[in-house]
Design a protein around this motif. Structure first.
Motif, mmCIF file in Angstrom:
data_model
loop_
_atom_site.group_PDB
_atom_site.id
_atom_site.type_symbol
_atom_site.label_atom_id
_atom_site.label_comp_id
_atom_site.label_asym_id
_atom_site.label_seq_id
_atom_site.Cartn_x
_atom_site.Cartn_y
_atom_site.Cartn_z
ATOM 1 N N LEU A 77 12.556 -113.605 -7.658
ATOM 2 C CA LEU A 77 12.748 -113.764 -6.214
ATOM 3 C C LEU A 77 14.127 -114.360 -5.921
ATOM 4 C CD1 LEU A 77 10.240 -115.156 -3.616
ATOM 5 C CD2 LEU A 77 12.594 -115.945 -3.642
ATOM 6 N N LEU A 78 14.478 -115.445 -6.591
ATOM 7 C CA LEU A 78 15.731 -116.133 -6.311
ATOM 8 C C LEU A 78 16.947 -115.267 -6.624
ATOM 9 C CD1 LEU A 78 14.859 -119.702 -7.633
ATOM 10 C CD2 LEU A 78 14.874 -118.904 -5.258
ATOM 11 N N SER A 79 16.798 -114.330 -7.559
ATOM 12 C CA SER A 79 17.914 -113.450 -7.900
ATOM 13 C C SER A 79 18.236 -112.468 -6.790
ATOM 14 C CB SER A 79 17.607 -112.680 -9.198
ATOM 15 O OG SER A 79 16.603 -111.701 -8.984
ATOM 16 N N HIS A 80 17.351 -112.364 -5.781
ATOM 17 C CA HIS A 80 17.562 -111.442 -4.657
ATOM 18 C C HIS A 80 18.089 -112.141 -3.405
ATOM 19 C CE1 HIS A 80 15.206 -108.756 -7.203
ATOM 20 N NE2 HIS A 80 15.607 -107.770 -6.431
ATOM 21 N N LEU A 81 18.469 -113.409 -3.512
ATOM 22 C CA LEU A 81 18.920 -114.149 -2.327
ATOM 23 C C LEU A 81 20.339 -113.792 -1.902
ATOM 24 C CD1 LEU A 81 17.486 -117.736 -2.900
ATOM 25 C CD2 LEU A 81 16.518 -115.872 -1.543
ATOM 26 N N GLY A 82 21.056 -113.045 -2.719
ATOM 27 C CA GLY A 82 22.412 -112.660 -2.356
ATOM 28 C C GLY A 82 23.447 -113.577 -2.982
ATOM 29 N N ASP A 83 24.636 -113.593 -2.421
ATOM 30 C CA ASP A 83 25.760 -114.358 -2.951
ATOM 31 C C ASP A 83 25.706 -115.785 -2.416
ATOM 32 O OD1 ASP A 83 28.099 -115.057 -4.217
ATOM 33 O OD2 ASP A 83 29.401 -114.141 -2.703
ATOM 34 N N ILE A 84 24.996 -116.646 -3.131
ATOM 35 C CA ILE A 84 24.782 -118.020 -2.683
ATOM 36 C C ILE A 84 25.838 -118.939 -3.296
ATOM 37 C CG2 ILE A 84 23.166 -119.947 -2.595
ATOM 38 C CD1 ILE A 84 22.304 -117.496 -0.968
ATOM 39 N N LYS A 85 26.450 -119.755 -2.437
ATOM 40 C CA LYS A 85 27.460 -120.719 -2.854
ATOM 41 C C LYS A 85 26.910 -122.142 -2.719
ATOM 42 C CE LYS A 85 30.496 -117.375 -3.225
ATOM 43 N NZ LYS A 85 30.876 -116.861 -4.564
ATOM 44 N N PRO A 86 27.506 -123.097 -3.434
ATOM 45 C CA PRO A 86 27.002 -124.484 -3.371
ATOM 46 C C PRO A 86 26.983 -125.094 -1.974
ATOM 47 C CG PRO A 86 28.440 -124.214 -5.267
ATOM 48 C CD PRO A 86 28.548 -122.939 -4.468
ATOM 49 N N LEU A 131 19.563 -123.386 1.985
ATOM 50 C CA LEU A 131 18.450 -122.469 1.764
ATOM 51 C C LEU A 131 17.176 -123.092 2.322
ATOM 52 C CD1 LEU A 131 19.085 -121.471 -1.988
ATOM 53 C CD2 LEU A 131 20.115 -120.504 0.077
ATOM 54 N N LEU A 132 16.234 -122.226 2.709
ATOM 55 C CA LEU A 132 14.950 -122.688 3.233
ATOM 56 C C LEU A 132 13.811 -122.024 2.484
ATOM 57 C CD1 LEU A 132 13.290 -124.256 5.363
ATOM 58 C CD2 LEU A 132 13.474 -122.243 6.839
ATOM 59 N N ASP A 133 12.935 -122.843 1.939
ATOM 60 C CA ASP A 133 11.726 -122.398 1.243
ATOM 61 C C ASP A 133 10.562 -122.591 2.211
ATOM 62 O OD1 ASP A 133 9.591 -121.920 -0.444
ATOM 63 O OD2 ASP A 133 10.172 -123.403 -1.953
ATOM 64 N N ALA A 177 20.002 -118.268 3.394
ATOM 65 C CA ALA A 177 18.866 -117.524 2.831
ATOM 66 C C ALA A 177 17.575 -118.287 3.068
ATOM 67 C CB ALA A 177 19.060 -117.261 1.337
ATOM 68 N N ILE A 178 16.513 -117.521 3.278
ATOM 69 C CA ILE A 178 15.158 -118.051 3.476
ATOM 70 C C ILE A 178 14.214 -117.221 2.626
ATOM 71 C CG2 ILE A 178 13.285 -118.431 5.130
ATOM 72 C CD1 ILE A 178 15.392 -118.590 7.337
ATOM 73 N N TRP A 179 13.202 -117.860 2.068
ATOM 74 C CA TRP A 179 12.188 -117.073 1.362
ATOM 75 C C TRP A 179 10.784 -117.597 1.631
ATOM 76 C CZ3 TRP A 179 15.165 -120.632 -1.380
ATOM 77 C CH2 TRP A 179 14.464 -121.592 -2.136
ATOM 78 N N ASN A 180 9.848 -116.665 1.527
ATOM 79 C CA ASN A 180 8.410 -116.957 1.464
ATOM 80 C C ASN A 180 7.905 -116.438 0.133
ATOM 81 O OD1 ASN A 180 8.622 -116.333 4.710
ATOM 82 N ND2 ASN A 180 7.061 -117.866 4.250
ATOM 83 N N ASN A 181 7.306 -117.305 -0.643
ATOM 84 C CA ASN A 181 6.719 -116.873 -1.904
ATOM 85 C C ASN A 181 5.206 -117.007 -1.807
ATOM 86 O OD1 ASN A 181 6.302 -116.049 -4.493
ATOM 87 N ND2 ASN A 181 7.652 -117.549 -5.456
ATOM 88 N N GLU A 182 4.557 -115.872 -1.484
ATOM 89 C CA GLU A 182 3.091 -115.823 -1.346
ATOM 90 C C GLU A 182 2.578 -116.783 -0.278
ATOM 91 O OE1 GLU A 182 1.284 -116.371 -5.152
ATOM 92 O OE2 GLU A 182 2.365 -114.703 -6.072
ATOM 93 N N SER A 183 3.261 -116.839 0.855
ATOM 94 C CA SER A 183 2.807 -117.708 1.942
ATOM 95 C C SER A 183 2.727 -116.991 3.283
ATOM 96 C CB SER A 183 3.734 -118.932 2.068
ATOM 97 O OG SER A 183 5.082 -118.539 2.224
ATOM 98 N N ARG A 189 20.192 -113.688 4.173
ATOM 99 C CA ARG A 189 19.197 -112.901 3.451
ATOM 100 C C ARG A 189 17.801 -113.534 3.543
ATOM 101 N NH1 ARG A 189 19.868 -109.748 -1.075
ATOM 102 N NH2 ARG A 189 21.592 -108.864 0.160
ATOM 103 N N TYR A 190 16.821 -112.706 3.801
ATOM 104 C CA TYR A 190 15.415 -113.111 3.750
ATOM 105 C C TYR A 190 14.737 -112.381 2.603
ATOM 106 C CZ TYR A 190 10.439 -113.382 4.659
ATOM 107 O OH TYR A 190 9.087 -113.576 4.502
#
Length: 294
Positions: free
Chosen positions: A90-99, A103-105, A170-176, A198-199
């Motif tokens: 999942l995290l590998s699909h967040l795009g070009d993330i810089k320090p 991010l929002l989980d 970037a934001i993600w939902n992991n099984e939520s 990226r979502y």
């Protein structure tokens, strides 16, 4: 009272945010506040990363061999390896993330994916949950790892976060996602994401081509007090909220080995057969969807 709000300090002022908006959301919060399932806790004890999701990838069948007295430990480690592989995918699909990015989980559970994201990208991560016990646990894990200045967990509702517009890369939902209405969820995510952000979600959804939800899906809904959405609804509501899919990966075949191993383990919960039946009869799919905010 189902509608629960909190006053949260923001700088010198206070912001009123909604924690639960209905009796249903309160029941979900109560469920996760008291949940101490060994399949979540024992796996997290392997390396201190506590996930609340399933796994993908081929199983190392050697874990089923060897001395009987260490079989449980071998299976626990292998199940954790598979769930960690899911999080990494999942995290590998967040795009070009810089320090410097944020991010929002959304629906962060006990915090595993947020901690992994910080380790991977070095950026600030916010996790949110409507479960007070999950938020407390996750913040303690961040403190133990010395990253509590970069990884913070908040008691907030993913449909009404109170965070600033456009703040996240970037934001993600992991099984939520199966705990909320997708139209409301994607509206809030679209507000929070920077343009070009990226979502990503990994989720189980029922297959529209199969017809109405199968008996196995009804069993899963009852077990987790959730409401699994049809596949088509994800794409419809994303389109309605300026989220354009850039990658869709069917992980159904990749997750079946995890469930087959779990069904043989000492960590069974009784729902394994329903998952396997639903995946194998085609009524249920396990998808990754990545979409850009346009």
């Amino acid at each position: 009272m189902a509608w629960i709000q909190r006053q949260i300090q923001i700088g010198k002022g206070f912001l009123s945010v909604t924690i639960t908006q209905s009796d249903y959301q309160r029941s979900v919060a109560d469920y996760w506040n008291t949940e101490k399932n060994p399949v979540n806790l024992r796996l997290g004890e392997v390396d201190g990363i506590y996930h609340h999701h399933y796994g993908i990838g081929d199983v190392d069948e050697s874990v089923l061999e060897g001395p009987a007295e260490t079989r449980e430990e071998r299976m626990t480690r292998e199940l954790h390896r598979l769930e960690s592989a899911q999080s990494d995918f999942l995290l590998s699909h967040l795009g070009d993330i810089k320090p410097h990015h944020r991010l929002l989980d959304a629906g962060s559970g006990r915090g595993g994916s947020s901690l992994v994201a910080n380790l991977r990208y070095g950026c600030h991560v916010d996790g949110i949950s409507i479960s007070e016990s999950q938020v407390e646990f996750a913040n303690e894990q961040a403190k133990i790892r010395g990253v509590d200045d970069r990884v913070r967990f908040h008691l907030r509702n993913m449909l009404d976060t109170g965070f600033e517009t456009g703040a996240y890369q970037a934001i993600w939902n992991n099984e939520s996602t199966m705990y909320v209405e997708l139209a409301l969820l994607f509206k809030e995510h679209s507000r929070l994401l920077a343009r070009g952000g990226r979502y990503v979600t990994i989720t189980g959804c029922y297959n529209d081509a199969y017809g109405l939800p199968s008996k196995a899906i009804s069993q899963i809904n009852a077990h987790y007090i959730c409401d699994i959405h049809p596949r088509s609804q994800y794409f419809r509501e994303m389109a309605n909220n300026r989220l354009v899919p850039v990658s869709v990966v069917d992980l159904t075949a990749a997750t079946i080995p995890y469930w087959e191993l779990r069904a043989k383990s000492h960590l069974v919960t009784g729902i394994e057969e329903a998952f396997l039946n639903a995946y194998k009869n085609g009524s249920f799919q396990y998808l990754l969807i990545a979409a850009d905010r346009v």
